[in-house]
Motif scaffolding. Structure first.
Motif, short mmCIF file in Angstrom:
data_model
loop_
_atom_site.label_atom_id
_atom_site.label_comp_id
_atom_site.label_asym_id
_atom_site.label_seq_id
_atom_site.Cartn_x
_atom_site.Cartn_y
_atom_site.Cartn_z
N GLY A 48 0.82 -1.21 0.00
CA GLY A 48 0.00 0.00 0.00
C GLY A 48 0.85 1.25 0.00
N MET A 49 1.90 1.24 0.85
CA MET A 49 2.78 2.41 0.93
C MET A 49 3.41 2.71 -0.43
SD MET A 49 6.34 2.95 3.00
CE MET A 49 7.31 2.23 1.70
N PHE A 78 -1.54 11.76 -1.02
CA PHE A 78 -1.14 10.36 -1.16
C PHE A 78 0.16 10.07 -0.41
CE2 PHE A 78 -4.40 10.17 -4.35
CZ PHE A 78 -4.81 8.86 -4.31
N ALA A 79 1.06 11.08 -0.35
CA ALA A 79 2.30 10.87 0.42
C ALA A 79 1.97 10.69 1.90
CB ALA A 79 3.24 12.04 0.21
N THR A 80 0.98 11.45 2.39
CA THR A 80 0.59 11.35 3.81
C THR A 80 0.11 9.94 4.13
OG1 THR A 80 -0.08 13.66 3.72
CG2 THR A 80 -0.84 12.38 5.61
N ILE A 81 -0.80 9.42 3.30
CA ILE A 81 -1.34 8.08 3.57
C ILE A 81 -0.25 7.02 3.39
CG2 ILE A 81 -3.15 6.42 2.97
CD1 ILE A 81 -4.10 9.08 4.23
N GLY A 82 0.63 7.24 2.41
CA GLY A 82 1.74 6.30 2.23
C GLY A 82 2.61 6.22 3.46
N LEU A 83 2.87 7.39 4.06
CA LEU A 83 3.69 7.42 5.27
C LEU A 83 2.99 6.72 6.44
CD1 LEU A 83 6.45 8.64 6.13
CD2 LEU A 83 5.16 10.48 7.18
N VAL A 84 1.66 6.91 6.54
CA VAL A 84 0.90 6.24 7.61
C VAL A 84 1.01 4.73 7.44
CG1 VAL A 84 -1.42 5.84 8.53
CG2 VAL A 84 -0.70 8.15 7.98
N PRO A 191 -5.99 -10.40 -2.30
CA PRO A 191 -7.15 -9.55 -1.97
C PRO A 191 -6.83 -8.53 -0.87
CG PRO A 191 -7.85 -11.81 -2.18
CD PRO A 191 -6.35 -11.83 -2.26
N ALA A 192 -6.00 -8.94 0.11
CA ALA A 192 -5.64 -8.00 1.18
C ALA A 192 -4.85 -6.83 0.62
CB ALA A 192 -4.83 -8.72 2.26
N VAL A 193 -3.92 -7.11 -0.30
CA VAL A 193 -3.11 -6.04 -0.91
C VAL A 193 -4.02 -5.07 -1.67
CG1 VAL A 193 -1.43 -5.56 -2.73
CG2 VAL A 193 -0.95 -7.34 -1.06
N ILE A 194 -4.91 -5.63 -2.51
CA ILE A 194 -5.81 -4.76 -3.28
C ILE A 194 -6.71 -3.97 -2.33
CG2 ILE A 194 -7.68 -4.75 -5.00
CD1 ILE A 194 -6.43 -7.45 -6.03
N GLY A 195 -7.20 -4.65 -1.29
CA GLY A 195 -8.08 -3.99 -0.32
C GLY A 195 -7.39 -2.82 0.35
N TRP A 196 -6.15 -3.00 0.78
CA TRP A 196 -5.45 -1.92 1.48
C TRP A 196 -5.08 -0.79 0.54
CZ3 TRP A 196 -5.81 -0.81 6.27
CH2 TRP A 196 -6.07 -1.83 7.20
N ILE A 197 -4.73 -1.11 -0.72
CA ILE A 197 -4.44 -0.03 -1.68
C ILE A 197 -5.71 0.80 -1.91
CG2 ILE A 197 -3.87 0.44 -4.09
CD1 ILE A 197 -1.89 -1.90 -3.97
N ALA A 198 -6.85 0.09 -2.06
CA ALA A 198 -8.11 0.81 -2.27
C ALA A 198 -8.48 1.62 -1.04
CB ALA A 198 -9.22 -0.18 -2.63
N MET A 199 -8.26 1.05 0.15
CA MET A 199 -8.57 1.76 1.39
C MET A 199 -7.70 3.01 1.53
SD MET A 199 -10.33 1.98 4.14
CE MET A 199 -11.19 0.45 4.43
N GLY A 200 -6.41 2.87 1.20
CA GLY A 200 -5.50 4.02 1.24
C GLY A 200 -5.94 5.10 0.27
N THR A 201 -6.35 4.68 -0.93
CA THR A 201 -6.82 5.63 -1.93
C THR A 201 -8.07 6.36 -1.44
OG1 THR A 201 -5.99 4.11 -3.60
CG2 THR A 201 -7.44 5.86 -4.36
N TRP A 202 -8.97 5.63 -0.78
CA TRP A 202 -10.20 6.21 -0.24
C TRP A 202 -9.85 7.32 0.76
CZ3 TRP A 202 -14.47 2.87 2.61
CH2 TRP A 202 -15.57 3.68 2.91
N ILE A 203 -8.98 7.00 1.74
CA ILE A 203 -8.64 7.98 2.77
C ILE A 203 -7.91 9.17 2.13
CG2 ILE A 203 -7.41 8.34 4.94
CD1 ILE A 203 -7.71 5.32 5.46
#
Lengths: 226, 62
Positions: A48-49, A78-84, A191-203
Motif C-alpha cells: 500500500g505504501m 497520497f504521500a501522507t497516507i503512504g507514510l501512515v 485480496p488483502a493487498v488490493i483492499g489496502w491499496i483501495a482503502m488508502g486511496t479512499w482515505i
C-alpha cells in the motif's frame, strides 16, 4: 452512490482478508509458526505504501509539467497516507521481530532500509513545512518527491536483496519467496493487498477533498475581507 | 478440519491448534471484525460529511 463501488469493494476485501487471514489453513513452518499470518496484514502495508508513493510521485511530475495546484494537493495527500501505511508496516514488523528475532530492532537490512526510506519521506513533510510561499513549496516539494521515490526503490527493493537478511522469504526475494509455493495463502494475500491499496486511496481522496474545500473557504474569506 | 498431506508431514510444528479446536479463534475474529467495521463505518460517515460540505460549496469540486 455513483462511483462508490470501489470503496465498497475495499471494505469487503479487508473483511474477507481478516476472516480468511485468521481462519484459513496456512503452512506449518518452524520459527514463524502461527505468525505466518502476519503476512496478510503486515506486507499489504508495504504494498500500500509503495502504491501511495507511486501515485504521489506521478502527481509531483504532473505538477512540474503544468503547475496546476490540484496535482500538488494529490501529491501531498497520497504521500501522507503512504507514510501512515509505512509507519504501520514498521511497527507491526517490530512487534513480530520482538517475538521471532528476540528484539524489536534487529538491524536487519530490510528494517534499516525501510526506516531510512521513511526518514527520506519525513524530510518531504519537513521541507513542505519550511517554505512559506505556496508556489515555491509546491515546486520544491514536487522535485524532492521524485527524489524520495527514487531513493526508496533501492532502499526497499534492491539493497535487502543484495545482503543476507533474516526477513522471511529472504535469500533472493525478501518479500514472500517461501510462501510462493502455497497458493492458498495467495488467495488471501492478494485480496488483502488490493483492499489496502483501495482503502488508502479512499482515505487519500478524503484528504484531497478537504484540502480543496479549505482552499475554497479561504478564497471566500478573502473576497469578504476585500 | 481437513488434513492435507503437507500438514501430516509437518505435524510436529507448533501451531495454535487448540485455539482452533476449542472454537475460541472465532472470538478473535469477531473482535477484529468489530474494530474493522467500526473504522469503516466511521470512514463512511466522514465521506458523507465531506460530500455535504461539497454541496454547500459547489465550486470547490474540481
Amino acid at each position: 452512490m455513483k462511483k462508490q463501488w470501489w470503496k465498497i469493494s475495499a471494505a469487503l476485501l479487508l473483511i474477507y482478508s481478516v476472516v480468511g487471514g485468521l481462519l484459513f489453513e496456512v503452512p506449518r513452518l518452524n520459527i514463524v509458526n502461527e505468525t505466518i499470518r502476519a503476512l496478510y496484514f503486515h506486507v499489504p502495508m508495504w504494498f500500500g505504501m509503495v502504491a501511495m508513493f507511486l501515485v504521489s510521485t506521478y502527481h509531483a511530475i504532473q505538477y512540474l509539467r503544468n503547475s496546476q495546484s490540484i496535482h500538488d494537493t494529490y501529491s501531498i495527500s497520497f504521500a501522507t497516507i503512504g507514510l501512515v501505511l509505512g509507519l504501520l508496516g514498521i511497527v507491526t514488523g517490530m512487534i513480530w521481530a520482538n517475538y521471532t528475532w528476540g528484539s524489536p530492532w534487529h538491524g536487519d537490512p530490510k528494517q534499516n532500509g525501510a526506516a531510512i526510506a521513511l526518514l527520506v519521506y519525513f524530510a518531504y513533510f519537513i521541507l513542505r513545512g519550511s517554505v512559506a510561499n505556496q508556489e515555491q513549496r509546491s515546486r520544491l516539494s514536487a522535485v524532492y518527491n521524485i527524489f524520495a521515490f527514487a531513493a526508496m526503490i533501492p532502499l526497499i527493493f534492491i539493497i535487502p536483496r543484495m545482503t543476507s537478511s533474516m526477513h522471511p522469504g529472504s535469500g533472493g526475494n525478501p518479500g514472500f519467496n517461501m510462501y510462493d509455493l502455497d497458493s492458498k495463502m495467495r488467495m488471501v494475500f492478494y485480496p488483502a493487498v488490493i483492499g489496502w491499496i483501495a482503502m488508502g486511496t479512499w482515505i487519500a481522496s478524503l484528504l484531497v477533498r478537504t484540502h480543496l474545500l479549505t482552499e475554497k473557504l479561504e478564497e471566500l474569506e478573502d473576497e469578504q475581507n476585500s | 478440519m481437513s488434513v492435507s498431506p503437507l500438514t501430516l508431514f509437518a505435524q510436529e510444528v507448533e501451531m495454535a491448534d487448540s485455539l482452533r479446536s476449542s472454537g475460541k479463534i472465532y472470538v478473535v475474529v469477531a473482535i477484529v471484525l468489530v474494530i474493522l467495521l467500526g473504522l469503516i463505518g466511521y470512514l463512511i460517515s466522514l465521506d458523507r460529511k465531506v460530500s455535504r460540505l461539497e454541496k454547500r460549496i459547489p465550486e470547490a469540486k474540481k
